[in-house]
Enzyme design. Structure first.
Site, PDB file in Angstrom:
ATOM      1  CB  THR A 211      -1.054  -0.048   1.139  1.00  0.00           C
ATOM      2  OG1 THR A 211      -1.948   1.046   0.961  1.00  0.00           O
ATOM      3  CG2 THR A 211      -0.431   0.030   2.533  1.00  0.00           C
TER       4      THR A 211
ATOM      5  CE  LYS B 153      -1.884   0.483  -3.390  1.00  0.00           C
ATOM      6  NZ  LYS B 153      -3.300   0.786  -3.697  1.00  0.00           N
TER       7      LYS B 153
ATOM      8  CG  ASN C  40      -3.046  -4.358  -5.107  1.00  0.00           C
ATOM      9  OD1 ASN C  40      -2.753  -5.241  -5.920  1.00  0.00           O
ATOM     10  ND2 ASN C  40      -4.267  -4.195  -4.658  1.00  0.00           N
TER      11      ASN C  40
ATOM     12  CG  ASP D 152      -5.702  -1.119  -5.813  1.00  0.00           C
ATOM     13  OD1 ASP D 152      -6.207  -1.712  -4.834  1.00  0.00           O
ATOM     14  OD2 ASP D 152      -4.622  -0.497  -5.734  1.00  0.00           O
TER      15      ASP D 152
ATOM     16  N   GLY E 160      -9.452  12.813  -9.285  1.00  0.00           N
ATOM     17  CA  GLY E 160      -8.214  12.463  -8.574  1.00  0.00           C
ATOM     18  C   GLY E 160      -7.447  11.477  -9.434  1.00  0.00           C
TER      19      GLY E 160
ATOM     20  N   GLY F  96      -2.196   7.255  -7.056  1.00  0.00           N
ATOM     21  CA  GLY F  96      -1.859   5.858  -7.322  1.00  0.00           C
ATOM     22  C   GLY F  96      -3.068   4.961  -7.570  1.00  0.00           C
TER      23      GLY F  96
ATOM     24  CE1 TYR G 125     -10.101   1.273   1.637  1.00  0.00           C
ATOM     25  CE2 TYR G 125      -9.429   1.994   3.819  1.00  0.00           C
ATOM     26  CZ  TYR G 125      -9.107   1.565   2.544  1.00  0.00           C
ATOM     27  OH  TYR G 125      -7.799   1.439   2.186  1.00  0.00           O
TER      28      TYR G 125
ATOM     29  N   GLY H 293     -16.021   2.857  -0.713  1.00  0.00           N
ATOM     30  CA  GLY H 293     -15.009   1.971  -1.286  1.00  0.00           C
ATOM     31  C   GLY H 293     -14.882   0.613  -0.602  1.00  0.00           C
TER      32      GLY H 293
HETATM   33  P1  NAP Z   1      -2.370   9.166  -3.575  1.00  0.00           P
HETATM   34  O1  NAP Z   1      -1.564   8.441  -4.575  1.00  0.00           O
HETATM   35  O2  NAP Z   1      -1.695   9.821  -2.431  1.00  0.00           O
HETATM   36  O3  NAP Z   1      -3.241  10.260  -4.377  1.00  0.00           O
HETATM   37  C1  NAP Z   1      -3.974  11.252  -3.690  1.00  0.00           C
HETATM   38  C2  NAP Z   1      -4.912  11.981  -4.642  1.00  0.00           C
HETATM   39  O4  NAP Z   1      -5.683  12.920  -3.854  1.00  0.00           O
HETATM   40  C3  NAP Z   1      -4.212  12.784  -5.732  1.00  0.00           C
HETATM   41  O5  NAP Z   1      -5.036  12.843  -6.869  1.00  0.00           O
HETATM   42  C4  NAP Z   1      -4.107  14.181  -5.075  1.00  0.00           C
HETATM   43  O6  NAP Z   1      -4.003  15.234  -5.993  1.00  0.00           O
HETATM   44  C5  NAP Z   1      -5.457  14.242  -4.378  1.00  0.00           C
HETATM   45  N1  NAP Z   1      -5.461  15.198  -3.276  1.00  0.00           N
HETATM   46  C6  NAP Z   1      -4.777  15.094  -2.109  1.00  0.00           C
HETATM   47  N2  NAP Z   1      -5.024  16.181  -1.341  1.00  0.00           N
HETATM   48  C7  NAP Z   1      -5.878  16.968  -2.050  1.00  0.00           C
HETATM   49  C8  NAP Z   1      -6.500  18.227  -1.791  1.00  0.00           C
HETATM   50  N3  NAP Z   1      -6.316  18.892  -0.642  1.00  0.00           N
HETATM   51  N4  NAP Z   1      -7.334  18.740  -2.732  1.00  0.00           N
HETATM   52  C9  NAP Z   1      -7.563  18.068  -3.888  1.00  0.00           C
HETATM   53  N5  NAP Z   1      -6.993  16.881  -4.201  1.00  0.00           N
HETATM   54  C10 NAP Z   1      -6.160  16.333  -3.277  1.00  0.00           C
HETATM   55  O7  NAP Z   1      -3.461   8.215  -2.895  1.00  0.00           O
HETATM   56  P2  NAP Z   1      -4.166   6.927  -3.558  1.00  0.00           P
HETATM   57  O8  NAP Z   1      -3.415   5.712  -3.225  1.00  0.00           O
HETATM   58  O9  NAP Z   1      -4.487   7.230  -4.966  1.00  0.00           O
HETATM   59  O10 NAP Z   1      -5.515   6.868  -2.697  1.00  0.00           O
HETATM   60  C11 NAP Z   1      -6.567   7.802  -2.913  1.00  0.00           C
HETATM   61  C12 NAP Z   1      -7.768   7.424  -2.056  1.00  0.00           C
HETATM   62  O11 NAP Z   1      -8.279   6.166  -2.460  1.00  0.00           O
HETATM   63  C13 NAP Z   1      -7.413   7.290  -0.568  1.00  0.00           C
HETATM   64  O12 NAP Z   1      -8.445   7.872   0.163  1.00  0.00           O
HETATM   65  C14 NAP Z   1      -7.372   5.797  -0.334  1.00  0.00           C
HETATM   66  O13 NAP Z   1      -7.751   5.463   0.990  1.00  0.00           O
HETATM   67  C15 NAP Z   1      -8.423   5.307  -1.338  1.00  0.00           C
HETATM   68  N6  NAP Z   1      -8.179   3.910  -1.787  1.00  0.00           N
HETATM   69  C16 NAP Z   1      -9.166   3.012  -1.614  1.00  0.00           C
HETATM   70  C17 NAP Z   1      -9.002   1.709  -2.051  1.00  0.00           C
HETATM   71  C18 NAP Z   1     -10.106   0.710  -1.841  1.00  0.00           C
HETATM   72  O14 NAP Z   1      -9.848  -0.503  -1.965  1.00  0.00           O
HETATM   73  N7  NAP Z   1     -11.310   1.149  -1.559  1.00  0.00           N
HETATM   74  C19 NAP Z   1      -7.809   1.303  -2.683  1.00  0.00           C
HETATM   75  C20 NAP Z   1      -6.806   2.273  -2.854  1.00  0.00           C
HETATM   76  C21 NAP Z   1      -7.004   3.574  -2.404  1.00  0.00           C
HETATM   77  P3  NAP Z   1      -2.558  15.832  -6.425  1.00  0.00           P
HETATM   78  O15 NAP Z   1      -2.065  14.923  -7.511  1.00  0.00           O
HETATM   79  O16 NAP Z   1      -2.857  17.188  -6.872  1.00  0.00           O
HETATM   80  O17 NAP Z   1      -1.670  15.773  -5.194  1.00  0.00           O
END
Ligand code: NAP
Length: 278
Positions: free
Chosen positions: A61, A65, A86, A101, A126, A129, A225, A244
């Site tokens: 995670t 990743k 993952n 994912d 968004g 990752g 989630y 999620g």
């Molecule tokens: P990540 O790689 O850190 O990406 C974060 C994303 O959020 C980027 O697009 C970032 O935009 C945006 N962001 C962060 N702060 C922001 C703000 N203040 N205003 C606007 N946009 C903002 O994280 P990730 O791994 O993709 O995960 C994203 C979400 O998905 C998390 O909440 C995670 O818990 C969830 N998730 C769920 C599952 C599931 O199985 N349900 C699996 C994976 C992830 P920038 O590029 O501009 O920084």
């Protein structure tokens, strides 16, 4: 006793240990599933250490990743295209990387809305990752259109360019959040909007997307989630909207199948998740 686990930093919040341990126990597989906190600077050493210690596989995670790719021997083509792994499977000392994912999101969309990827139009709010892995899967599965919107617009643009190389049939665009007229127009034809930012994780977080631009028929998945403020308001506006948790469940079930080559006990895993998240 077989050993599995999840590497991340931080990783203490992960719900995967309860879900995966319940699955191993249900199928009477003698295995443990550990929380494995790994600082980014120690990733390469830790991968070697897990291999030497005889771990049969592990989940990966944030923030590892993409960073783990150079330390694996074989990478599934879809995971390589999405630059995101993952799930690692240790096959006799050879480390194989996969991404589950996108499959998890596909199943969540199918179960919640009875909607396939093929031929449908999706907007990803968004492009971090998780969105990277999911959009790769959706492009390879013949989505009709994928629209990308991200706070840092150039990240959406570079993901668009990568996705265009994977699929010629899928219409891919990257829009700026400030282009409200173009966004509004695009949203009228989108079937599902997927919230993939980390906004909403904390109770005091604001809502990340402009719900007022979404037609009421638009379906919404929030990758987070929990029940977020976005979901509460979207439902109040009449949207069909889900969190999620089903994505988490199905990405985990597919990882379990990759490790054990057995059908995952999905209901047992779901109950384990419910027990820890309620
Ligand atoms: P990540 O790689 O850190 O990406 C974060 C994303 O959020 C980027 O697009 C970032 O935009 C945006 N962001 C962060 N702060 C922001 C703000 N203040 N205003 C606007 N946009 C903002 O994280 P990730 O791994 O993709 O995960 C994203 C979400 O998905 C998390 O909440 C995670 O818990 C969830 N998730 C769920 C599952 C599931 O199985 N349900 C699996 C994976 C992830 P920038 O590029 O501009 O920084």
């Amino acid at each position: 006793m077989q050993k599995y686990g999840i590497i991340g930093w931080p990783v203490e919040h992960s719900l995967s240990p309860k879900m995966q341990q319940a699955a191993f126990d249900e199928l009477r597989i003698e295995a443990t599933y550990d929380l494995l906190p790994v600082e980014p600077s120690n990733l390469e050493n830790k991968v070697e250490e897990l291999k030497t210690a005889g771990y049969s596989g592990w989940n990966v995670t944030v923030p590892h990743k993409s960073a783990i790719l150079p330390f694996l021997d074989v990478i599934d083509p879809a995971a390589a295209a999405g630059e995101s792994v993952n799930t690692v499977v240790n096959r006799g000392g050879e480390l194989h990387g996969f991404s589950t994912d996108g499959y998890g999101l596909e199943m969540a969309v199918k179960e919640a809305f009875n909607l396939e990827i093929e031929g449908n139009r999706f907007l990803f709010w968004g492009t971090g990752g998780a969105a990277q892995a999911a959009t790769t899967h959706f492009a390879l599965r013949d989505a009709a259109a994928i629209t990308l919107v991200n706070r840092t617009h150039n990240k959406a643009v570079s993901l668009k360019m990568r996705l265009e190389q994977l699929s010629s049939g899928c219409e891919i665009s990257a829009l700026q959040r400030s282009e409200s007229e173009r966004l509004k127009e695009c949203l009228t034809s989108v079937d599902v909007v997927i919230q993939c930012t980390s906004i909403g994780l904390r109770p005091d977080d604001s809502i990340s997307m402009p719900l007022d631009l979404l037609p009421r028929h638009t379906k919404i998945v929030d990758m987070i989630y929990n029940e977020t403020e976005l979901l509460r308001q979207a439902k109040a506006f009449g949207h069909d909207a889900v969190n999620g948790s089903r994505m988490l469940l199905h990405q985990g079930a597919k990882a379990f199948r990759l490790w054990t080559e057995k059908d995952a006990p999905v209901e047992v895993m779901q109950n384990a998740l419910k027990a820890v998240s309620s």
